[in-house]
Design an enzyme around this catalytic site. Structure first.
Site, PDB file in Angstrom:
ATOM      1  N   TYR A 190     -29.235  24.679  38.649  1.00  0.00           N
ATOM      2  CA  TYR A 190     -29.987  24.193  37.268  1.00  0.00           C
ATOM      3  C   TYR A 190     -30.816  22.963  37.369  1.00  0.00           C
ATOM      4  CZ  TYR A 190     -26.892  20.085  37.785  1.00  0.00           C
ATOM      5  OH  TYR A 190     -26.518  19.068  38.273  1.00  0.00           O
ATOM      6  N   THR A 242     -24.781  11.931  36.666  1.00  0.00           N
ATOM      7  CA  THR A 242     -23.567  11.420  37.394  1.00  0.00           C
ATOM      8  C   THR A 242     -23.858  10.783  38.814  1.00  0.00           C
ATOM      9  OG1 THR A 242     -23.000  13.529  38.492  1.00  0.00           O
ATOM     10  CG2 THR A 242     -21.963  13.056  36.165  1.00  0.00           C
ATOM     11  N   ASP A 243     -24.880  11.037  39.312  1.00  0.00           N
ATOM     12  CA  ASP A 243     -25.228  10.659  40.852  1.00  0.00           C
ATOM     13  C   ASP A 243     -25.247   9.173  40.944  1.00  0.00           C
ATOM     14  OD1 ASP A 243     -25.264  13.447  41.458  1.00  0.00           O
ATOM     15  OD2 ASP A 243     -27.311  13.548  41.782  1.00  0.00           O
ATOM     16  N   LYS A 284     -17.830   8.257  41.885  1.00  0.00           N
ATOM     17  CA  LYS A 284     -17.891   9.694  41.917  1.00  0.00           C
ATOM     18  C   LYS A 284     -17.341  10.181  43.166  1.00  0.00           C
ATOM     19  CE  LYS A 284     -21.189  13.297  41.383  1.00  0.00           C
ATOM     20  NZ  LYS A 284     -22.512  13.936  41.251  1.00  0.00           N
ATOM     21  N   GLU A 325     -13.835  -9.451  61.719  1.00  0.00           N
ATOM     22  CA  GLU A 325     -14.135  -9.372  62.754  1.00  0.00           C
ATOM     23  C   GLU A 325     -15.682  -9.856  62.916  1.00  0.00           C
ATOM     24  OE1 GLU A 325     -13.172  -5.737  65.004  1.00  0.00           O
ATOM     25  OE2 GLU A 325     -12.187  -4.888  62.968  1.00  0.00           O
ATOM     26  N   THR A 367     -27.544  15.857  34.405  1.00  0.00           N
ATOM     27  CA  THR A 367     -27.020  17.146  34.046  1.00  0.00           C
ATOM     28  C   THR A 367     -26.643  17.514  32.717  1.00  0.00           C
ATOM     29  OG1 THR A 367     -26.361  17.440  36.326  1.00  0.00           O
ATOM     30  CG2 THR A 367     -24.979  18.627  34.868  1.00  0.00           C
TER      31      THR A 367
HETATM   32  N1  ASP Z   1     -28.088  15.211  39.825  1.00  0.00           N
HETATM   33  C1  ASP Z   1     -27.434  15.047  38.418  1.00  0.00           C
HETATM   34  C2  ASP Z   1     -27.783  13.639  38.105  1.00  0.00           C
HETATM   35  O1  ASP Z   1     -27.435  12.650  38.438  1.00  0.00           O
HETATM   36  C3  ASP Z   1     -26.023  15.406  38.646  1.00  0.00           C
HETATM   37  C4  ASP Z   1     -25.355  15.203  37.478  1.00  0.00           C
HETATM   38  O2  ASP Z   1     -25.611  14.406  36.441  1.00  0.00           O
HETATM   39  O3  ASP Z   1     -24.078  15.412  37.318  1.00  0.00           O
HETATM   40  O4  ASP Z   1     -28.688  13.652  37.077  1.00  0.00           O
END
Ligand code: ASP
Length: 354
Positions: A51, A117-118, A190, A311, A38
């Site tokens: 986006y 971020t993913d 995250k 367990e 992103t």
């Molecule tokens: N889907 C995006 C990615 O991981 C989300 C992000 O970057 O925030 O590339």
């Protein structure tokens, strides 16, 4: 006396440095490796939620933050340009190779990787295990695309470069900088699909913070990493297949059987509670282990560790307990471990060490 002279010399030097901009030769050399996400995403308007990730190139990212030149001599390379949902073993191997080659050069002082971020947790932890240097490697990302109102990418890149250029960042493992926080590669997660403050180091806390490039350091990572790691992907062309199976009430055990049939060398269960699963799933796990597949029990619970023989009796079933590693990070460590061995006892040692 010696102390007093050296302190005066330092103060004079500091006064001199603040009065004059640093010459290029005095600044650290930082390479920015872009992979997409992103942070490199674009939308049709500044205010829309929809986006596309991985649209703008590394030069655009660098040119958007001219203040980087105050911190370091910057160069950029495009390693990939994908949303990190499409991050792959192939890109990980390419990235690790490039980082190790760059850091072996005496004139490279640190690396910044821009990423989505993913899957940032997985890439950061992978690099934490296979980068063979104590020089800083800092990953950064953004929740808002580069075209958004109040995009978070530019300040994140500025802070990431400030961290990569800081000698204090050396030997702290791979770091992640986002929204003024400095996280350790092993311990952040995250936590929100949309919030700018998505990354949290829930159990172990931050490694530090970076406020407009001023860094404050809180702690060291407490597990083996980078230069001390026994893992290497030098010359490795592919990684073994490891599947994650999400455990629920009444989960179908045939998901585990399907992973084995399709060639998985390892399985990670995202278990309930302390890495638990239904009796039927446990039977499928026993069958997988009998066929030489390594099964790591992790948990879908966001904090706490999966302990051995709590367990599920790992000694009897032949499984490995993930400790604090979540399913995604367990998958990364198991892939690297399987390059060396498929002995569950040795692999348990790796989970206790990394
Ligand atoms: N889907 C995006 C990615 O991981 C989300 C992000 O970057 O925030 O590339």
């Amino acid at each position: 006396m010696i102390q007093r002279i050296s302190r005066t010399a330092l103060l004079l030097a500091a006064a001199f440095w603040t009065a004059l901009p640093l010459a290029a030769a005095d600044k650290p050399n930082i390479v920015i490796l872009a992979t997409g996400g992103t942070i490199a995403g674009s939308a049709e308007s500044q205010t829309q939620a929809g986006y596309t990730s991985g649209q703008v190139g590394v030069d655009v990212l660098i040119n958007a933050v001219p203040q980087l030149a105050e911190l370091a001599n910057i160069s950029g390379e495009q390693v990939a340009n994908v949303g990190s949902q499409d991050m792959s073993d192939a890109i990980w191997l390419k990235l690790a190779d490039r980082i190790n080659a760059l850091l072996a050069k005496p004139d490279v002082d640190g690396i910044v990787v821009t990423h989505g971020t993913d899957t940032l947790e997985e890439t950061a932890y992978f690099l934490n295990l296979v980068v063979d240097s104590e020089k800083p490697v800092v990953l950064t990302a953004a929740m808002r695309p580069s075209t958004a109102m109040s995009a978070d990418g530019p300040l994140n890149i500025f802070n990431a470069v400030a961290v990569a250029a800081d000698p204090e960042a050396e030997d702290r493992g791979v770091l992640v900088v986002a929204n003024d926080d400095i996280h350790g590669a092993r311990s952040f997660t995250k936590t929100s699909t949309t919030d700018v403050q998505t990354f949290q180091s829930i159990e172990y806390g931050l490694i530090g913070v970076s406020l407009y490039g001023e860094n404050r350091w809180f702690r060291e990572p407490f597990r083996k990493h980078t230069e001390d790691s026994d893992f290497s992907v030098s010359g490795v062309k592919s990684l073994p297949r490891v599947d994650v199976i999400y455990i629920t009430a009444d989960v179908s055990p045939d998901l585990i059987e399907a992973a084995v049939k399709n060639g998985a060398k390892g399985i990670v269960t995202a278990g309930v509670g302390n890495g638990n699963m239904t009796g039927a799933a446990l039977e499928a796990v026993r069958a997988a282990v009998a066929q030489g597949v390594v099964v790591v029990r992790s948990t879908r619970v966001p904090s706490g560790a999966v302990g051995r023989n709590v367990e599920v009796k790992d000694d009897e079933v032949g499984t490995v307990a993930s400790g604090e590693l979540n399913p995604a990070r367990s998958r990364v460590l198991l892939k690297l471990a399987l390059l060396k061995t498929s002995d569950p006892v040795t692999i348990q040692e790796y989970f206790n060490t990394y």
